[in-house]
Design an enzyme around this catalytic site. Structure first.
Site, PDB file in Angstrom:
ATOM      1  N   GLY A   1       0.804  -1.215   0.000  1.00 40.60           N
ATOM      2  CA  GLY A   1       0.000   0.000   0.000  1.00 40.60           C
ATOM      3  C   GLY A   1       0.843   1.273   0.000  1.00 40.60           C
ATOM      4  N   GLY A   2       2.065   1.184  -0.549  1.00 36.93           N
ATOM      5  CA  GLY A   2       2.935   2.356  -0.632  1.00 36.93           C
ATOM      6  C   GLY A   2       3.594   2.726   0.680  1.00 36.93           C
TER       7      GLY A   2
ATOM      8  N   LYS B   1      -1.243   4.359  -6.208  1.00 36.84           N
ATOM      9  CA  LYS B   1      -1.819   4.694  -7.498  1.00 36.84           C
ATOM     10  C   LYS B   1      -3.071   5.566  -7.390  1.00 36.84           C
ATOM     11  CE  LYS B   1      -0.079   0.166  -8.371  1.00 36.84           C
ATOM     12  NZ  LYS B   1      -0.384  -1.260  -8.149  1.00 36.84           N
TER      13      LYS B   1
ATOM     14  N   GLU C   1       4.617  -6.606 -10.714  1.00 38.55           N
ATOM     15  CA  GLU C   1       4.902  -5.172 -10.851  1.00 38.55           C
ATOM     16  C   GLU C   1       6.370  -4.930 -11.212  1.00 38.55           C
ATOM     17  OE1 GLU C   1       1.590  -3.190  -7.914  1.00 38.55           O
ATOM     18  OE2 GLU C   1       3.610  -3.362  -7.106  1.00 38.55           O
TER      19      GLU C   1
ATOM     20  N   ARG D   1      -3.055 -11.453  -5.418  1.00 38.95           N
ATOM     21  CA  ARG D   1      -4.482 -11.212  -5.169  1.00 38.95           C
ATOM     22  C   ARG D   1      -5.046 -10.437  -6.350  1.00 38.95           C
ATOM     23  NH1 ARG D   1      -3.865  -5.664  -4.383  1.00 38.95           N
ATOM     24  NH2 ARG D   1      -1.937  -5.107  -3.354  1.00 38.95           N
TER      25      ARG D   1
ATOM     26  N   ARG E   1      -9.119   6.403  -9.195  1.00 43.37           N
ATOM     27  CA  ARG E   1      -9.530   5.996  -7.846  1.00 43.37           C
ATOM     28  C   ARG E   1     -10.112   7.223  -7.159  1.00 43.37           C
ATOM     29  NH1 ARG E   1      -5.067   1.991  -5.124  1.00 43.37           N
ATOM     30  NH2 ARG E   1      -4.473   0.877  -7.019  1.00 43.37           N
TER      31      ARG E   1
HETATM   32  P1  ADP Z   1      -3.122  -2.164  -5.705  1.00 46.08           P
HETATM   33  O1  ADP Z   1      -2.027  -2.190  -6.671  1.00 46.08           O
HETATM   34  O2  ADP Z   1      -4.066  -3.286  -5.781  1.00 46.08           O
HETATM   35  O3  ADP Z   1      -3.730  -0.856  -5.674  1.00 46.08           O
HETATM   36  P2  ADP Z   1      -2.235  -1.333  -3.179  1.00 46.08           P
HETATM   37  O4  ADP Z   1      -0.812  -1.498  -2.818  1.00 46.08           O
HETATM   38  O5  ADP Z   1      -2.730   0.020  -3.459  1.00 46.08           O
HETATM   39  O6  ADP Z   1      -2.413  -2.344  -4.342  1.00 46.08           O
HETATM   40  O7  ADP Z   1      -3.127  -2.009  -2.048  1.00 46.08           O
HETATM   41  C1  ADP Z   1      -4.480  -2.341  -2.212  1.00 46.08           C
HETATM   42  C2  ADP Z   1      -5.153  -2.319  -0.891  1.00 46.08           C
HETATM   43  O8  ADP Z   1      -4.530  -3.182   0.015  1.00 46.08           O
HETATM   44  C3  ADP Z   1      -5.167  -0.969  -0.243  1.00 46.08           C
HETATM   45  O9  ADP Z   1      -6.360  -0.861   0.444  1.00 46.08           O
HETATM   46  C4  ADP Z   1      -3.958  -1.040   0.683  1.00 46.08           C
HETATM   47  O10 ADP Z   1      -4.150  -0.156   1.757  1.00 46.08           O
HETATM   48  C5  ADP Z   1      -4.007  -2.472   1.112  1.00 46.08           C
HETATM   49  N1  ADP Z   1      -2.694  -3.089   1.393  1.00 46.08           N
HETATM   50  C6  ADP Z   1      -1.846  -3.624   0.511  1.00 46.08           C
HETATM   51  N2  ADP Z   1      -0.795  -4.182   1.107  1.00 46.08           N
HETATM   52  C7  ADP Z   1      -0.954  -3.993   2.416  1.00 46.08           C
HETATM   53  C8  ADP Z   1      -0.212  -4.362   3.581  1.00 46.08           C
HETATM   54  N3  ADP Z   1       0.929  -5.036   3.500  1.00 46.08           N
HETATM   55  N4  ADP Z   1      -0.697  -3.977   4.767  1.00 46.08           N
HETATM   56  C9  ADP Z   1      -1.840  -3.300   4.854  1.00 46.08           C
HETATM   57  N5  ADP Z   1      -2.595  -2.960   3.802  1.00 46.08           N
HETATM   58  C10 ADP Z   1      -2.173  -3.290   2.604  1.00 46.08           C
HETATM   59  P1  ADP Z   2       4.110  -1.583  -2.362  1.00 47.27           P
HETATM   60  O1  ADP Z   2       4.212  -2.955  -1.812  1.00 47.27           O
HETATM   61  O2  ADP Z   2       3.885  -0.554  -1.311  1.00 47.27           O
HETATM   62  O3  ADP Z   2       3.153  -1.510  -3.487  1.00 47.27           O
HETATM   63  P2  ADP Z   2       6.225  -1.407  -4.370  1.00 47.27           P
HETATM   64  O4  ADP Z   2       7.564  -2.042  -4.278  1.00 47.27           O
HETATM   65  O5  ADP Z   2       5.255  -2.025  -5.288  1.00 47.27           O
HETATM   66  O6  ADP Z   2       5.583  -1.278  -2.924  1.00 47.27           O
HETATM   67  O7  ADP Z   2       6.440   0.106  -4.783  1.00 47.27           O
HETATM   68  C1  ADP Z   2       5.398   1.042  -4.780  1.00 47.27           C
HETATM   69  C2  ADP Z   2       5.812   2.270  -5.571  1.00 47.27           C
HETATM   70  O8  ADP Z   2       6.998   2.867  -4.998  1.00 47.27           O
HETATM   71  C3  ADP Z   2       6.202   2.009  -7.003  1.00 47.27           C
HETATM   72  O9  ADP Z   2       5.082   2.008  -7.851  1.00 47.27           O
HETATM   73  C4  ADP Z   2       7.150   3.157  -7.304  1.00 47.27           C
HETATM   74  O10 ADP Z   2       6.433   4.353  -7.568  1.00 47.27           O
HETATM   75  C5  ADP Z   2       7.871   3.327  -5.999  1.00 47.27           C
HETATM   76  N1  ADP Z   2       9.107   2.552  -5.971  1.00 47.27           N
HETATM   77  C6  ADP Z   2       9.291   1.315  -5.467  1.00 47.27           C
HETATM   78  N2  ADP Z   2      10.562   0.900  -5.610  1.00 47.27           N
HETATM   79  C7  ADP Z   2      11.216   1.895  -6.253  1.00 47.27           C
HETATM   80  C8  ADP Z   2      12.561   2.106  -6.679  1.00 47.27           C
HETATM   81  N3  ADP Z   2      13.515   1.184  -6.481  1.00 47.27           N
HETATM   82  N4  ADP Z   2      12.871   3.283  -7.283  1.00 47.27           N
HETATM   83  C9  ADP Z   2      11.924   4.223  -7.471  1.00 47.27           C
HETATM   84  N5  ADP Z   2      10.661   4.110  -7.085  1.00 47.27           N
HETATM   85  C10 ADP Z   2      10.284   2.958  -6.480  1.00 47.27           C
HETATM   86 MG    MG Z   3       3.282  -2.549  -5.234  1.00 52.40          MG
END
Ligand code: ADP
Ligand code: ADP
Ligand code: MG
Length: 453
Positions: free
Chosen positions: A164-165, A237, A278, A295, A341
């Site tokens: 979730g960033g 996103k 991703e 998922r 969104r």
């Molecule tokens: P997507 O690419 O599906 O948008 P997101 O990273 O935005 O994935 O997460 C989707 C949903 O799951 C959001 O509601 C986010 O807050 C929740 N979420 C994802 N990973 C986690 C986590 N490790 N812990 C808590 N909430 C999470």
């Molecule tokens: P989450 O599990 O929270 O979704 P991600 O690894 O998918 O984490 O990364 C979420 C976002 O963070 C990516 O879409 C990108 O914008 C940024 N990000 C992640 N890793 C990198 C990286 N190595 N360099 C730059 N941006 C990154």
């Molecule tokens: Mg991600």
């Protein structure tokens, strides 16, 4: 055949899943917290069971209560949606041991991709490039400093259990790395109950491009095309589209290359349901693996629009053990789809959440417009969960038409009583660079810095 499914989630995704179940003739059971008694998913399901107080730790994350509800209602399967317990392999195991099918990948596949540092290693093994960085979990400061020295600043400290960033820290030098290392660890412990972090190269303004993958029970894995999710705030996103303008306009051969790479990762993990691989992509067209979301993804509807496939139905069919014969050649992509969104937050006040009562609610409609939402006039948005109150999806024969339709639909959306991201999305849709398809993950920050409205 499943006759009855429990949905272990809330909000728009619970509504989304109930809709498909109804079309398939499957009865549905909603679970809800005390804060969600008036929620749309409770009203739409055939049965509803309260599983505890508002806090998700006391309701939507309580495996014991959800499994008890499933047993009382005598369901055949549980769909976990996204977030909450959707990627919890322990939950999937418990469901299976209670003879309730978990609609998602096997816990074995989930485990293989659970820890983000371990999935990096799996990707490497599958011959897929990953951002330069640590081999696995970084155990101490000295190790973090040594890696940063090797790969060069800036670097990103990331929680192995992040999502979730959340759980990311950028470091530009030794001092900020040492500080960030400790704050990232304690934040990760608090947020995810796991203090493990790893370090990778931080790319300035990359593109986030992901592939929708589907694996069946026979070991076939295919992709249903990519989604460009570079329009983000705080690494989360805000707008997604398919196909990716970067691939369409600049790197046509990337779709095949990245799709194959994503399939190798999923095959290595023996992945057997819907999931997303991703990547980040730089301006030269180099791509690097980020993580696998094990998922259904929030942005799955845009893929449904361009492929004509109901992904929830496909997930259910795979979980039922139906012979879903997947073959890459059978899938054709049509047109262009975009998703916004709609979050209850103020984009011009640092995206501060704006919970409260929705006064007026009138969603847009017309040709090529889809709204996935649990909101309605008079609905009170609780402050306990995430701020997304719906998704607006438009489809067009090409990108131009999908954008024009989105701009029209955003303008039609009547939602009062709370602040939403709609005004920001309207200005993004008008931005000349966005219209040309030239944007990166830094886009929103740059736009806000230039000072729109
Ligand atoms: P997507 O690419 O599906 O948008 P997101 O990273 O935005 O994935 O997460 C989707 C949903 O799951 C959001 O509601 C986010 O807050 C929740 N979420 C994802 N990973 C986690 C986590 N490790 N812990 C808590 N909430 C999470
Ligand atoms: P989450 O599990 O929270 O979704 P991600 O690894 O998918 O984490 O990364 C979420 C976002 O963070 C990516 O879409 C990108 O914008 C940024 N990000 C992640 N890793 C990198 C990286 N190595 N360099 C730059 N941006 C990154
Ligand atoms: Mg991600």
């Amino acid at each position: 055949m499943f006759e009855k499914i429990l949905i272990a989630n809330r909000g728009e995704i619970a509504v989304r899943i109930i809709r498909t179940c109804k079309e398939m003739g499957i009865r549905t059971v909603a679970v809800y917290s005390e804060a969600d008694a008036n929620s749309m998913h409770v009203q739409m399901a055939d049965e509803a069971i309260c599983i505890g107080p508002a806090a998700s730790g006391e309701s939507y994350l309580r495996i014991d209560r959800i499994v008890s509800a499933a047993e009382i209602a005598d369901v055949d399967a549980i769909h976990p949606g996204y977030g909450f317990l959707s990627e919890n392999s322990h939950f999937a195991d418990i469901c299976e041991s209670c003879n309730i099918r978990f609609i998602g990948p096997s816990s074995r596949a989930m485990n293989a991709l659970q820890d983000k540092a371990l999935s990096r290693q799996l990707a490497k093994k599958a011959g897929v490039p990953v951002p330069p960085g640590s081999e696995g979990v970084v155990e101490n400061e000295a190790e973090a400093l040594a890696i940063a020295k090797k790969i060069g600043y800036p670097v990103l400290i990331k929680a192995v259990a992040g999502g979730g960033g959340r759980g990311m820290r950028i470091a530009h030098n030794d001092i900020s790395l040492m500080k960030g290392y400790h704050t990232a660890r304690s934040e990760a412990e608090k947020a995810f109950g796991n203090s493990g972090v790893y370090v990778e190269k931080y790319f300035e303004n990359p593109h986030h491009i992901e592939f929708q993958m589907v694996g069946d029970m026979r070991g076939n894995v295919i992709h249903l095309g990519e989604r460009d999710c570079s329009i983000q705030r705080r690494h989360q996103k805000v707008i997604e589209e398919t196909p990716s303008p970067l691939i369409e306009n600049k790197f046509k051969d990337l779709r095949k290359k990245m799709g194959k790479a994503a399939a190798r990762i999923m095959e290595t993990a023996q992945y057997n349901n819907a999931g997303t691989v991703e990547f980040i992509v730089d301006d030269a067209g180099n791509f690097y693996f980020l993580e696998v979301n094990k998922r259904l993804q929030v942005e799955h509807p845009i893929t449904e629009e361009t492929t004509g496939i109901d992904l929830v139905k496909l997930q259910i069919q795979i979980a039922m053990g139906e012979p879903v014969r997947l073959s890459q050649g059978d899938f054709r992509f049509h047109g262009h789809a975009i998703e916004c969104r709609i979050n209850a937050e103020n984009p011009y006040d640092d995206f501060r959440p704006s919970p409260g009562r929705i006064e007026m609610y009138y969603p847009p409609g017309g040709h090529g417009v889809r709204v996935d939402s649990h909101a309605y006039a008079g609905y009170y948005i609780p402050s306990h969960y995430d701020s997304m109150i719906g998704k607006l999806i438009t489809y067009g024969k090409d990108r131009r038409e999908a954008i024009d339709r989105m701009a029209r639909a955003l303008g039609e959306f009547m939602l009062t009583g709370i602040k939403t991201t709609i005004p920001l999305q309207q200005s993004i849709l008008q931005d000349p660079d966005f219209r040309r398809g030239v944007y990166s993950t830094g886009f929103i920050e740059q736009l806000l810095r230039r000072g729109s409205p």
